[in-house]
Motif scaffolding. Structure first.
Motif, mmCIF file in Angstrom:
data_model
loop_
_atom_site.group_PDB
_atom_site.id
_atom_site.type_symbol
_atom_site.label_atom_id
_atom_site.label_comp_id
_atom_site.label_asym_id
_atom_site.label_seq_id
_atom_site.Cartn_x
_atom_site.Cartn_y
_atom_site.Cartn_z
ATOM 1 N N VAL A 128 0.866 -1.172 0.000
ATOM 2 C CA VAL A 128 0.000 0.000 0.000
ATOM 3 C C VAL A 128 0.902 1.221 0.000
ATOM 4 N N ILE A 129 0.688 2.112 -0.954
ATOM 5 C CA ILE A 129 1.446 3.362 -1.044
ATOM 6 C C ILE A 129 0.528 4.487 -0.575
ATOM 7 N N ILE A 130 0.997 5.221 0.405
ATOM 8 C CA ILE A 130 0.251 6.368 0.929
ATOM 9 C C ILE A 130 0.958 7.629 0.463
ATOM 10 N N GLN A 131 0.219 8.485 -0.220
ATOM 11 C CA GLN A 131 0.775 9.780 -0.626
ATOM 12 C C GLN A 131 0.361 10.825 0.400
ATOM 13 N N GLN A 132 1.369 11.417 1.047
ATOM 14 C CA GLN A 132 1.129 12.441 2.067
ATOM 15 C C GLN A 132 0.698 13.747 1.399
ATOM 16 N N ALA A 133 0.218 14.677 2.204
ATOM 17 C CA ALA A 133 -0.250 15.975 1.699
ATOM 18 C C ALA A 133 0.855 16.730 0.967
ATOM 19 N N ASP A 134 2.121 16.537 1.371
ATOM 20 C CA ASP A 134 3.241 17.245 0.728
ATOM 21 C C ASP A 134 3.731 16.543 -0.544
ATOM 22 N N GLY A 135 3.077 15.455 -0.946
ATOM 23 C CA GLY A 135 3.455 14.722 -2.160
ATOM 24 C C GLY A 135 4.422 13.584 -1.912
ATOM 25 N N SER A 136 5.023 13.523 -0.725
ATOM 26 C CA SER A 136 5.921 12.404 -0.422
ATOM 27 C C SER A 136 5.094 11.139 -0.215
ATOM 28 N N CYS A 137 5.733 10.007 -0.391
ATOM 29 C CA CYS A 137 5.022 8.729 -0.312
ATOM 30 C C CYS A 137 5.710 7.772 0.646
ATOM 31 N N LYS A 138 4.913 6.940 1.268
ATOM 32 C CA LYS A 138 5.383 5.853 2.122
ATOM 33 C C LYS A 138 4.794 4.559 1.583
ATOM 34 N N GLU A 139 5.595 3.503 1.648
ATOM 35 C CA GLU A 139 5.126 2.182 1.244
ATOM 36 C C GLU A 139 5.006 1.310 2.479
ATOM 37 N N ILE A 140 3.883 0.627 2.577
ATOM 38 C CA ILE A 140 3.696 -0.383 3.614
ATOM 39 C C ILE A 140 3.648 -1.717 2.889
ATOM 40 N N HIS A 141 4.617 -2.581 3.201
ATOM 41 C CA HIS A 141 4.660 -3.910 2.587
ATOM 42 C C HIS A 141 4.248 -4.920 3.642
ATOM 43 N N TYR A 142 3.243 -5.710 3.332
ATOM 44 C CA TYR A 142 2.763 -6.749 4.247
ATOM 45 C C TYR A 142 2.969 -8.104 3.611
ATOM 46 N N SER A 143 3.429 -9.052 4.420
ATOM 47 C CA SER A 143 3.542 -10.445 4.000
ATOM 48 C C SER A 143 3.257 -11.308 5.223
ATOM 49 N N GLY A 144 2.213 -12.119 5.135
ATOM 50 C CA GLY A 144 1.848 -12.957 6.269
ATOM 51 C C GLY A 144 0.469 -13.549 6.091
ATOM 52 N N PRO A 145 -0.136 -13.995 7.203
ATOM 53 C CA PRO A 145 -1.480 -14.572 7.117
ATOM 54 C C PRO A 145 -2.479 -13.541 6.590
ATOM 55 N N PRO A 146 -3.433 -13.965 5.771
ATOM 56 C CA PRO A 146 -4.389 -13.018 5.191
ATOM 57 C C PRO A 146 -5.129 -12.168 6.217
ATOM 58 N N ASP A 147 -5.428 -12.721 7.375
ATOM 59 C CA ASP A 147 -6.188 -11.941 8.350
ATOM 60 C C ASP A 147 -5.377 -10.805 8.972
ATOM 61 N N GLY A 148 -4.081 -10.744 8.710
ATOM 62 C CA GLY A 148 -3.253 -9.655 9.205
ATOM 63 C C GLY A 148 -3.258 -8.426 8.309
ATOM 64 N N LEU A 149 -3.863 -8.537 7.128
ATOM 65 C CA LEU A 149 -3.902 -7.400 6.196
ATOM 66 C C LEU A 149 -4.560 -6.170 6.812
ATOM 67 N N ILE A 150 -5.544 -6.391 7.647
ATOM 68 C CA ILE A 150 -6.288 -5.275 8.242
ATOM 69 C C ILE A 150 -5.376 -4.395 9.093
ATOM 70 N N ASN A 151 -4.247 -4.928 9.565
ATOM 71 C CA ASN A 151 -3.307 -4.145 10.377
ATOM 72 C C ASN A 151 -2.693 -2.986 9.596
ATOM 73 N N ILE A 152 -2.714 -3.068 8.278
ATOM 74 C CA ILE A 152 -2.172 -1.984 7.453
ATOM 75 C C ILE A 152 -2.917 -0.682 7.745
ATOM 76 N N ALA A 153 -4.218 -0.768 7.974
ATOM 77 C CA ALA A 153 -5.014 0.434 8.249
ATOM 78 C C ALA A 153 -4.528 1.137 9.516
ATOM 79 N N GLU A 154 -4.149 0.385 10.527
ATOM 80 C CA GLU A 154 -3.634 0.979 11.767
ATOM 81 C C GLU A 154 -2.289 1.662 11.533
ATOM 82 N N ILE A 155 -1.464 1.058 10.702
ATOM 83 C CA ILE A 155 -0.166 1.664 10.380
ATOM 84 C C ILE A 155 -0.381 2.984 9.649
#
Length: 163
Positions: A128-155
């Motif tokens: 998941v790539i999040i583009q901040q208000a200033d145009g910079s971006c952060k990548e969240i890479h998840y690899s694991g059990p499918p039910d852990g995907l929801i943790n990306i939202a908390e990050i």
């Protein structure tokens, strides 16, 4: 389960370099956007279409950055792991619709639950790539059990976006 957060290239600059419209909202990006030297180098995981279908059926608006005839080629990976697409979302969209990422991740998690039903050691990967208000971006890479995907939202919430 592993989750990594790292700085990412400017999506808007990279897409502009390729002559591609910059998405304003939720979009599915080629997985190798950061390393591609030209539009012809871009590739997407075959599961990109699955996620597009999930979004359409659930009436979650998303932006297509390529028209139907110019989609990047697909990469099919074999094994008992689900390789999801790269999702792009701006903090602007998250401020307007704070639940869009959580809902999208929930749809994917439910799909994977059905897909892997009864399987031991199922695994999913998603960026998941999040583009901040200033145009910079952060990548969240998840690899694991499918039910852990929801943790990306908390990050994302911790990074300053809503979820």
């Amino acid at each position: 389960m592993s989750t990594e957060v790292r700085d990412y290239i400017s999506i808007s600059e990279k897409l502009k370099d390729f002559g591609v419209s910059v998405p304003n909202g939720l979009a599915i990006l080629p997985y190798n956007l950061a390393t591609a030297k030209s539009v012809n180098d871009l590739r997407q995981h075959v599961e990109s279409d699955t996620v597009r279908t999930l979004l359409k059926v659930s009436k979650i608006p998303y932006v297509e950055i390529f028209d139907e005839d110019n989609q990047p080629p697909y990469l099919q990976q074999y094994g008992f792991e689900w390789f999801g697409p790269t999702l792009f979302i701006s903090t602007g969209l998250l401020s307007q619709n704070p639940n869009v990422l959580s809902i999208t991740l929930g749809l994917i998690t439910n799909y994977l639950y059905d897909m892997f039903k009864g399987a031991q050691n199922s695994k999913a990967s998603l960026d998941v790539i999040i583009q901040q208000a200033d145009g910079s971006c952060k990548e969240i890479h998840y690899s694991g059990p499918p039910d852990g995907l929801i943790n990306i939202a908390e990050i994302v919430k911790e990074l300053g976006g809503e979820s």
